[in-house]
Design an enzyme around this catalytic site. Structure first.
Site, mmCIF file in Angstrom:
data_model
loop_
_atom_site.group_PDB
_atom_site.id
_atom_site.type_symbol
_atom_site.label_atom_id
_atom_site.label_comp_id
_atom_site.label_asym_id
_atom_site.label_seq_id
_atom_site.Cartn_x
_atom_site.Cartn_y
_atom_site.Cartn_z
ATOM 1 N N THR A 94 0.519 -0.893 -0.120
ATOM 2 C CA THR A 94 0.584 0.233 0.132
ATOM 3 C C THR A 94 0.827 1.636 0.277
ATOM 4 O OG1 THR A 94 -2.039 -0.933 0.814
ATOM 5 C CG2 THR A 94 -2.077 1.171 1.564
ATOM 6 N N ASN A 115 5.041 -0.877 3.743
ATOM 7 C CA ASN A 115 4.598 0.369 4.113
ATOM 8 C C ASN A 115 5.390 0.129 5.811
ATOM 9 O OD1 ASN A 115 2.729 -0.060 3.014
ATOM 10 N ND2 ASN A 115 1.635 -2.439 3.930
ATOM 11 N N ASP A 177 -4.238 6.207 7.462
ATOM 12 C CA ASP A 177 -3.198 7.357 7.731
ATOM 13 C C ASP A 177 -1.752 7.044 6.527
ATOM 14 O OD1 ASP A 177 -1.156 5.278 8.039
ATOM 15 O OD2 ASP A 177 -1.093 5.257 10.372
ATOM 16 N N ARG A 178 -1.524 6.126 6.057
ATOM 17 C CA ARG A 178 -0.394 6.200 4.284
ATOM 18 C C ARG A 178 -1.126 6.660 3.212
ATOM 19 N NH1 ARG A 178 -1.074 0.920 6.574
ATOM 20 N NH2 ARG A 178 -1.584 -0.494 5.073
ATOM 21 N N ASP A 319 -9.638 -3.265 0.615
ATOM 22 C CA ASP A 319 -8.481 -3.653 0.761
ATOM 23 C C ASP A 319 -9.060 -4.807 2.035
ATOM 24 O OD1 ASP A 319 -5.911 -4.352 0.740
ATOM 25 O OD2 ASP A 319 -5.763 -3.135 2.535
ATOM 26 N N ASP A 366 -3.621 0.642 -5.512
ATOM 27 C CA ASP A 366 -2.052 0.889 -4.925
ATOM 28 C C ASP A 366 -1.130 -0.819 -5.284
ATOM 29 O OD1 ASP A 366 -3.641 -0.560 -3.540
ATOM 30 O OD2 ASP A 366 -2.889 0.313 -1.811
ATOM 31 N N HIS A 500 -1.042 -9.941 -1.088
ATOM 32 C CA HIS A 500 -0.278 -9.003 -1.878
ATOM 33 C C HIS A 500 0.939 -9.449 -1.592
ATOM 34 C CE1 HIS A 500 -1.168 -5.145 0.125
ATOM 35 N NE2 HIS A 500 -2.154 -5.772 0.425
#
Ligand SMILES: [Zn+2]
Length: 558
Positions: A94, A115, A177-178, A319, A366, A500
């Protein structure tokens, strides 16, 4: 590093770094490319949509279910569909995916290699947007200790500020957040994300502002999230006619349920499934994003003046549903069916609020997702699960049995092994040789690479398929020393649900849809890279091409 010379904004209460280019220029000739007449049409607002974990083939698989005239259908039937858009790096997660879409660069340049990654100099794991120098704005949890400071290049949001000055508005919204922070970049006005648990609030960090806006506070106090959690997640009536099996052995039920079957009583499930965090894992989480986005557009007045604005929306519920129930589940079909309606309603809202001719939309993802390991083992007779913690332990024991120090391995994460920098040169050679020998003996390992080949080059005899991808995803200060790649259908994940991270097509191949009211329906079937998305969008908008974009515009010359 472009931001090495950045300084802090002295005129603002925030600690946001304003890059040297942040001494913005007034809207002028250098904002747009020089070759064409500039028309403000379509430029008032750019919306960048990321549907987390959306594989390209879902557009085909769910085509007959995308029935809202303004939803996915608008993008696929009235816009440009780049049907062969793939990630060219490894690993596909992501953080790297969002950074790549919105910087037009690969992890080797933008630095978001996972991540999380292991930082050898600090001796600890680093989360891609963590920043303990910042604090939460909007709740009393620590979930706001975040900023984009690990990102190494500007994002699309930063270029809006550079090109059009501080009056250009730049925002990012996501449940994660990301996924909110990375698209917004360094100089965006704010990124907002969902603080679940007991909080149930959209928050931001001190990086962006010193207090939450009144309208955000009102939204958080409005009871909207509670109302979403009072509604059950039921199967859409249209889907119940499809006669698909709801109860599959490779799903992972919520706590408190014996099977992953409809209906889901959210008011009960929230009590033992993370309370407000449950919204991340159900279609209502996408409604939450859309509702908050509308409030932001109204209150921050996006798309109203002649200065272009940018809004990134990342839908994360897809997701979480994929991770819990898997690519084959009825729950996955339902979350996409409902997202189509959310998107359709949102675009209808934009038509009315901003004007159909005044905005441009692009949509991508993503990363994709693999079928659940349980599904692959039963139906394809291949694949399986790997526990990376067990693998790391076995590796350490193996080294010890070879008379080498267990501590030579500092970390195993993202299918990479990080070595202790203190071991000597001669011993490093021996340790690497043994680690590679250990990995190659595992039935699930397809290939290994020593990271030195990313600087020295690969031998002519190399016949693997991961060298270029791993090189594009490699940052010398953040990536590991030895890479290993699992065979297709092997995952570092349970048997139930999907994950993934691989360089297989199901993780690499994502949608890229582009729409505004002047574009004609077009399918572009030539292979393109995800780093081409940002340059292509800028070409459509007639913005100049920043030199931090690695890709090229793929929009055909008129
Ligand atoms: Zn993701």
């Amino acid at each position: 590093m472009l931001y090495a010379n950045s300084f802090f904004c002295i005129s603002s209460h925030c600690k946001k770094r304003i890059g040297l280019f942040g001494l913005f220029l007034f809207l002028g000739a250098c904002s747009f490319s020089e070759k064409t007449h500039v028309d403000i049409k379509h430029h008032k607002l750019l919306i960048g949509i990321t549907v987390d974990q959306m594989r390209f083939d879902y557009l085909q698989r769910f085509d007959t279910l995308f029935i809202h005239p303004n939803g996915f259908k608008r993008l696929t039937q009235q816009g440009v569909n780049f049907t062969q858009t793939k990630y060219s790096y490894f690993p596909t997660y992501t953080g790297p995916g969002h950074a790549t879409i919105f910087t037009g660069a690969n992890p080797k340049h933008h630095g978001i290699v996972g991540n999380d990654w292991y930082d050898k100099s600090l001796g600890k794991y680093v989360y891609c947007v963590s920043d303990t120098t910042e604090n939460t704005i909007g709740s009393n949890s620590g979930a706001g200790q975040m900023s984009p400071h690990h990102l190494l290049v500007p994002s699309i949001g930063d270029y809006f500020k550079e090109f059009f000055g501080q009056t250009a508005k730049v925002y990012g919204i996501s449940l994660k957040d990301r996924s909110a922070i990375l698209p917004t970049g360094f100089n965006g006005d704010a990124a907002f994300w969902w603080d679940g648990g007991k909080q149930g609030k959209f928050i931001t960090s001190t990086y962006y502002m010193s207090q939450i806006g009144e309208w955000v506070d009102q939204f958080n106090e409005s009871g909207y999230a509670d109302r979403l959690l009072e509604s059950d997640w039921t199967l859409s009536p249209l889907l119940s006619k499809l006669d698909l099996d709801d109860d599959l052995p490779w799903e992972r039920p919520f706590k408190g349920m014996k099977a992953a079957v409809f209906p889901y009583e959210l008011s009960k499930l929230r009590l033992i499934n993370g309370d407000y965090s449950l919204l991340k894992q159900v279609p209502q989480g996408n409604e939450l994003i859309s509702a908050f986005a509308k409030k932001l557009i109204e209150n921050e007045q996006l798309g109203l003046d002649t200065i272009p604005d940018f809004l990134s929306l990342s839908f994360s519920a897809t997701d979480y549903v994929g991770h819990r129930f898997g690519t084959e589940s009825l729950e996955l079909v339902d979350v996409y069916f409902k997202l189509d309606k959310v998107l359709g309603d949102f675009f209808s809202y934009l038509d009315q609020k901003i004007g159909r001719d005044n905005y441009t939309v692009f949509l991508s993802s993503d990363h994709g997702a693999a079928p659940p390991a349980g599904f692959a083992m039963v139906n394809l007779a291949r694949g399986g699960t790997v526990n990376p913690l067990d693998l790391e332990l076995e590796l350490r024991n193996y080294l010890q049995n070879k008379g080498l120090p267990q501590t030579a391995v500092r970390s195993l994460i993202n299918q990479q092994i990080y070595l202790d920098t203190a071991i000597s040169g001669h011993q490093t050679v021996e340790v690497k040789k043994e680690i590679i020998s250990f990995l190659k003996a595992q039935p699930f390992v397809e290939e290994t690479l020593d990271a030195v080949v990313f600087s020295t080059g690969i031998s002519a005899a190399y016949n693997g398929r991961h060298f270029n991808a791993a090189k594009a995803g490699y940052h010398p200060k953040r990536s590991g020393d030895i890479f290993y790649f699992l065979k297709p259908n092997w995952v570092e994940y349970p048997e139930g649900g999907s994950t993934h991270g691989s360089f297989d097509d199901w993780d690499r191949h994502v949608p890229f849809l582009l729409w505004n009211s002047s574009l004609n329906r077009k399918h572009i079937n030539t292979p393109i890279d995800v780093v081409d998305i940002a340059p292509t969008v800028f070409e459509i908008l007639d913005f100049k091409h920043p030199n931090t974009f690695s890709g090229i515009s793929r929009y055909p010359v008129k």
